[in-house]
Design a protein around this motif. Structure first.
Motif, PDB file in Angstrom:
ATOM      1  N   GLN A 235       0.846  -1.108  -0.108  1.00  0.00           N
ATOM      2  CA  GLN A 235       0.155   0.052  -0.069  1.00  0.00           C
ATOM      3  C   GLN A 235       0.883   1.214   0.083  1.00  0.00           C
ATOM      4  N   ARG A 236       1.769   1.155   0.739  1.00  0.00           N
ATOM      5  CA  ARG A 236       2.833   2.295   0.927  1.00  0.00           C
ATOM      6  C   ARG A 236       3.592   2.556  -0.474  1.00  0.00           C
ATOM      7  N   LEU A 237       3.887   1.464  -1.056  1.00  0.00           N
ATOM      8  CA  LEU A 237       4.811   1.406  -2.504  1.00  0.00           C
ATOM      9  C   LEU A 237       3.884   2.118  -3.442  1.00  0.00           C
ATOM     10  N   CYS A 238       2.697   1.509  -3.578  1.00  0.00           N
ATOM     11  CA  CYS A 238       1.906   2.250  -4.425  1.00  0.00           C
ATOM     12  C   CYS A 238       1.073   3.478  -4.138  1.00  0.00           C
ATOM     13  N   ASN A 239       1.320   3.955  -3.219  1.00  0.00           N
ATOM     14  CA  ASN A 239       0.927   5.232  -2.762  1.00  0.00           C
ATOM     15  C   ASN A 239      -0.747   5.186  -2.501  1.00  0.00           C
ATOM     16  N   HIS A 240      -0.992   3.791  -1.835  1.00  0.00           N
ATOM     17  CA  HIS A 240      -2.617   3.641  -1.394  1.00  0.00           C
ATOM     18  C   HIS A 240      -3.666   3.458  -2.716  1.00  0.00           C
ATOM     19  N   ARG A 241      -2.862   3.013  -3.912  1.00  0.00           N
ATOM     20  CA  ARG A 241      -3.816   2.832  -4.993  1.00  0.00           C
ATOM     21  C   ARG A 241      -4.504   1.663  -4.483  1.00  0.00           C
ATOM     22  N   LEU A 242      -3.608   0.499  -4.168  1.00  0.00           N
ATOM     23  CA  LEU A 242      -4.265  -0.742  -3.397  1.00  0.00           C
ATOM     24  C   LEU A 242      -4.131  -0.617  -2.060  1.00  0.00           C
ATOM     25  N   PHE A 266       0.931 -16.850   4.775  1.00  0.00           N
ATOM     26  CA  PHE A 266       2.227 -16.719   4.409  1.00  0.00           C
ATOM     27  C   PHE A 266       2.394 -15.262   4.172  1.00  0.00           C
ATOM     28  N   PHE A 267       3.175 -14.601   5.065  1.00  0.00           N
ATOM     29  CA  PHE A 267       3.276 -13.196   4.906  1.00  0.00           C
ATOM     30  C   PHE A 267       4.799 -12.825   4.123  1.00  0.00           C
ATOM     31  N   VAL A 268       4.343 -12.259   2.987  1.00  0.00           N
ATOM     32  CA  VAL A 268       5.477 -12.103   1.987  1.00  0.00           C
ATOM     33  C   VAL A 268       6.030 -10.623   2.295  1.00  0.00           C
ATOM     34  N   HIS A 269       7.522 -10.729   2.547  1.00  0.00           N
ATOM     35  CA  HIS A 269       8.359  -9.739   2.949  1.00  0.00           C
ATOM     36  C   HIS A 269       9.226  -9.229   1.818  1.00  0.00           C
ATOM     37  N   PRO A 270       9.491  -7.865   1.562  1.00  0.00           N
ATOM     38  CA  PRO A 270      10.678  -7.602   0.679  1.00  0.00           C
ATOM     39  C   PRO A 270      12.020  -7.838   1.493  1.00  0.00           C
ATOM     40  N   ASN A 271      13.007  -7.490   0.778  1.00  0.00           N
ATOM     41  CA  ASN A 271      14.381  -7.665   1.419  1.00  0.00           C
ATOM     42  C   ASN A 271      14.335  -6.291   2.503  1.00  0.00           C
ATOM     43  N   PRO A 272      15.019  -6.685   3.346  1.00  0.00           N
ATOM     44  CA  PRO A 272      15.069  -5.632   4.419  1.00  0.00           C
ATOM     45  C   PRO A 272      15.646  -4.429   4.170  1.00  0.00           C
ATOM     46  N   ASP A 273      16.384  -4.241   2.881  1.00  0.00           N
ATOM     47  CA  ASP A 273      16.860  -2.708   2.628  1.00  0.00           C
ATOM     48  C   ASP A 273      16.171  -2.413   1.528  1.00  0.00           C
ATOM     49  N   MET A 274      14.881  -2.929   1.203  1.00  0.00           N
ATOM     50  CA  MET A 274      14.278  -2.273   0.060  1.00  0.00           C
ATOM     51  C   MET A 274      13.444  -0.981   0.685  1.00  0.00           C
ATOM     52  N   SER A 275      13.387   0.068  -0.074  1.00  0.00           N
ATOM     53  CA  SER A 275      12.686   1.580   0.167  1.00  0.00           C
ATOM     54  C   SER A 275      11.152   1.112  -0.069  1.00  0.00           C
ATOM     55  N   LEU A 276      10.359   1.668   0.712  1.00  0.00           N
ATOM     56  CA  LEU A 276       9.057   1.401   0.512  1.00  0.00           C
ATOM     57  C   LEU A 276       8.409   2.970   0.160  1.00  0.00           C
ATOM     58  N   ASP A 277       9.287   3.790  -0.409  1.00  0.00           N
ATOM     59  CA  ASP A 277       8.770   5.281  -0.919  1.00  0.00           C
ATOM     60  C   ASP A 277       8.134   5.062  -2.122  1.00  0.00           C
ATOM     61  N   ALA A 278       6.999   5.764  -2.188  1.00  0.00           N
ATOM     62  CA  ALA A 278       5.950   5.701  -3.126  1.00  0.00           C
ATOM     63  C   ALA A 278       6.492   5.809  -4.466  1.00  0.00           C
ATOM     64  N   LEU A 279       6.075   4.783  -5.461  1.00  0.00           N
ATOM     65  CA  LEU A 279       6.534   4.804  -6.946  1.00  0.00           C
ATOM     66  C   LEU A 279       6.188   6.005  -7.681  1.00  0.00           C
ATOM     67  N   PRO A 280       6.909   6.645  -8.248  1.00  0.00           N
ATOM     68  CA  PRO A 280       6.816   8.088  -8.768  1.00  0.00           C
ATOM     69  C   PRO A 280       5.542   7.901  -9.558  1.00  0.00           C
ATOM     70  N   GLN A 281       5.056   6.928 -10.255  1.00  0.00           N
ATOM     71  CA  GLN A 281       3.715   7.019 -11.107  1.00  0.00           C
ATOM     72  C   GLN A 281       2.791   6.587 -10.347  1.00  0.00           C
ATOM     73  N   CYS A 282       2.703   6.682  -9.194  1.00  0.00           N
ATOM     74  CA  CYS A 282       1.572   6.450  -8.459  1.00  0.00           C
ATOM     75  C   CYS A 282       1.189   7.770  -7.299  1.00  0.00           C
ATOM     76  N   VAL A 283       2.127   8.665  -7.789  1.00  0.00           N
ATOM     77  CA  VAL A 283       1.839  10.010  -7.073  1.00  0.00           C
ATOM     78  C   VAL A 283       1.332  11.135  -8.089  1.00  0.00           C
ATOM     79  N   SER A 284       0.391  11.868  -8.040  1.00  0.00           N
ATOM     80  CA  SER A 284      -0.216  12.986  -8.843  1.00  0.00           C
ATOM     81  C   SER A 284      -0.847  13.761  -7.864  1.00  0.00           C
ATOM     82  N   ALA A 285      -1.210  14.970  -8.821  1.00  0.00           N
ATOM     83  CA  ALA A 285      -1.996  15.912  -8.153  1.00  0.00           C
ATOM     84  C   ALA A 285      -3.379  15.191  -7.342  1.00  0.00           C
ATOM     85  N   GLU A 286      -4.098  14.579  -8.047  1.00  0.00           N
ATOM     86  CA  GLU A 286      -4.976  13.747  -7.393  1.00  0.00           C
ATOM     87  C   GLU A 286      -4.834  12.952  -6.439  1.00  0.00           C
TER      88      GLU A 286
END
Length: 311
Positions: A235-242, A266-286
């Motif tokens: 959810q963080r990665l996609c800026n709440h699109r999902l 089964f809880f699927v985790h990313p690598n510990p050093d992966m950034s959860l910053d929002a993907l640029p294409q998921c951020v917009s004025a809306e």
């Protein structure tokens, strides 16, 4: 509260009808954050063996189980009743569980990938859980390919971002709640921490999802279906699109409420050093950026403290 069937997705379509499957996946998860996955390729014997081994372990005397309870923040081994509590909840969850992590040979690339422990009293437990972990890990990677495409990334976006993730297989036992002074909730309302969760097991009623209209919706489990839901990290990665949808487990009414419930998420985790910053294409004025950037491990530790597994 009403009963409903969440969207159902045929995973085999991803191999021969990719664009349509990805579109259907996006629509299902934007609406619910949950979907049932069929034709996932996991043999029912693998699932049944794991559930049987789980039930056998949890039937052991408390003294036998508690010898596998370690001061490790619940990362491996057994966690007894009264330990975990949903964020902001008043009562602890009515459940006991075991954590199985990724099997690593040699020196792990991240210190979070600690060795598994296994109950010697149940010889079938180790091979059954290892087989289910491998099968669900493979399924999760295929689903993440579809999620990546829906989010406008390359199909292999997650490939080198989850291969060392500290994913967790959690055999769970919810006993019947017979004390009328206790709330009728086995696991309090919560959102999952990780990228996605795959849930196998318990086809009895009890799992409820908070719909986007604010109603608790009971999920009817379809035999052979594995439920997959979005977690907070995705959810963080996609800026709440999902959405990472709030859900809980209640004690069902009638005869089903008088027996134990067994399930294995089964809880699927990313690598510990992966950034959860929002993907640029998921951020917009809306849809402006909602969350600050944080590394996956830092976010995980923050959340584990909130639910009482890490002090």
């Amino acid at each position: 509260m009403h009963q409903s069937t969440i969207p159902v997705l045929d995973l085999s379509r991803f191999q021969h009808d990719k664009d349509a499957f990805v579109a259907d996946l996006g629509a299902a998860y934007q609406a619910w954050g949950f979907a049932g996955i069929t034709h996932h390729g996991i043999d029912t014997v693998v699932i049944r063996d794991a559930l049987a081994a789980s039930a056998e372990f949890f039937s052991l005397p408390d003294a036998a189980k508690k010898q596998y309870f370690y001061d490790n923040g619940g990362t491996r081994g057994y966690t007894p009743f009264g330990t975990e509590i949903a964020k902001n909840a008043t009562f602890v969850d009515m459940k006991e569980f075991w954590h199985v992590g990724r099997d690593i040979t040699g020196t792990p690339p991240f210190p979070q990938l600690t060795a598994n422990v296994w109950p010697i009293e149940v010889p079938a437990f180790k091979p059954a859980m290892q087989a289910l972990f491998i099968a669900l890990d493979r399924m999760a990677n295929e689903l993440l390919q579809a999620f990546a495409l829906f989010l406008g990334e390359a199909e292999d976006y997650f490939l080198n971002r989850v291969q060392w993730g500290n994913s967790i297989l959690r055999p769970l036992h919810y006993p019947p709640i017979t004390d009328p002074s206790l709330p009728n909730v086995r696991a309090g309302a919560h959102e999952d921490i990780n990228l996605i969760t795959l849930l196998v097991g318990s086809e009895q009623e009890g799992l409820e999802v908070l719909s986007n209209t604010g109603e608790w919706t009971g999920i009817s489990m379809i035999e052979g279906t594995i439920i997959c839901n979005v977690g907070d990290m995705l959810q963080r990665l996609c800026n709440h699109r999902l959405p990472s949808t709030t859900h809980r487990v209640v004690n069902p009414k009638g005869p089903a409420g008088k027996i134990s419930r067994y399930s294995i998420p089964f809880f699927v985790h990313p690598n510990p050093d992966m950034s959860l910053d929002a993907l640029p294409q998921c951020v917009s004025a809306e849809n402006p950026k909602r969350d600050e950037a944080i590394l996956a491990h830092d976010y995980l530790m923050q959340r584990l403290r909130e639910i009482g597994l890490v002090k």
